[in-house]
Design a protein around this motif. Structure first.
Motif, PDB file in Angstrom:
ATOM      1  N   GLU A 188       2.337 -14.231  13.547  1.00  0.00           N
ATOM      2  CA  GLU A 188       3.199 -15.035  14.420  1.00  0.00           C
ATOM      3  C   GLU A 188       4.339 -14.196  14.988  1.00  0.00           C
ATOM      4  OE1 GLU A 188       4.503 -18.480  12.356  1.00  0.00           O
ATOM      5  OE2 GLU A 188       2.486 -19.274  12.106  1.00  0.00           O
ATOM      6  N   SER A 189       4.910 -13.287  14.197  1.00  0.00           N
ATOM      7  CA  SER A 189       6.010 -12.475  14.705  1.00  0.00           C
ATOM      8  C   SER A 189       5.514 -11.501  15.774  1.00  0.00           C
ATOM      9  CB  SER A 189       6.693 -11.716  13.571  1.00  0.00           C
ATOM     10  OG  SER A 189       5.819 -10.766  13.013  1.00  0.00           O
ATOM     11  N   GLU A 237       5.067 -13.241  19.205  1.00  0.00           N
ATOM     12  CA  GLU A 237       6.286 -13.493  19.978  1.00  0.00           C
ATOM     13  C   GLU A 237       6.537 -12.394  21.003  1.00  0.00           C
ATOM     14  OE1 GLU A 237       9.502 -13.945  17.298  1.00  0.00           O
ATOM     15  OE2 GLU A 237       8.679 -15.743  16.363  1.00  0.00           O
TER      16      GLU A 237
END
Length: 72
Positions: free
Chosen positions: A15-16, A19
């Protein structure tokens, strides 16, 4: 339990990274535009009849002084 924690940590890493995808796409498109512009400029210079790129082919040419002016 340790396996689940490992999966959760991996999901957080994924998820990071996700981004930053729009930033990566933007930088990629910018790099592509700059490379296309540089290639186009180089092609224009290399294939221009008035430009000598090769040192072996260079020669002195007389400059044209007439710019379409009519002399009396």
């Amino acid at each position: 339990m340790n396996v689940r924690r490992g999966c959760e940590a991996f999901g957080a890493i994924r998820e990071s990274k996700a981004e930053f995808t729009p930033i990566g796409v933007m930088l990629g498109l910018l790099l592509m535009a700059l490379s296309i512009g540089a290639h186009t400029g180089r092609q224009q210079l290399v294939h221009s009849p008035g430009v000598r790129v090769s040192k072996k082919k260079r020669e002195l040419t007389a400059e044209s002084t007439s710019h379409g002016d009519v002399q009396d």
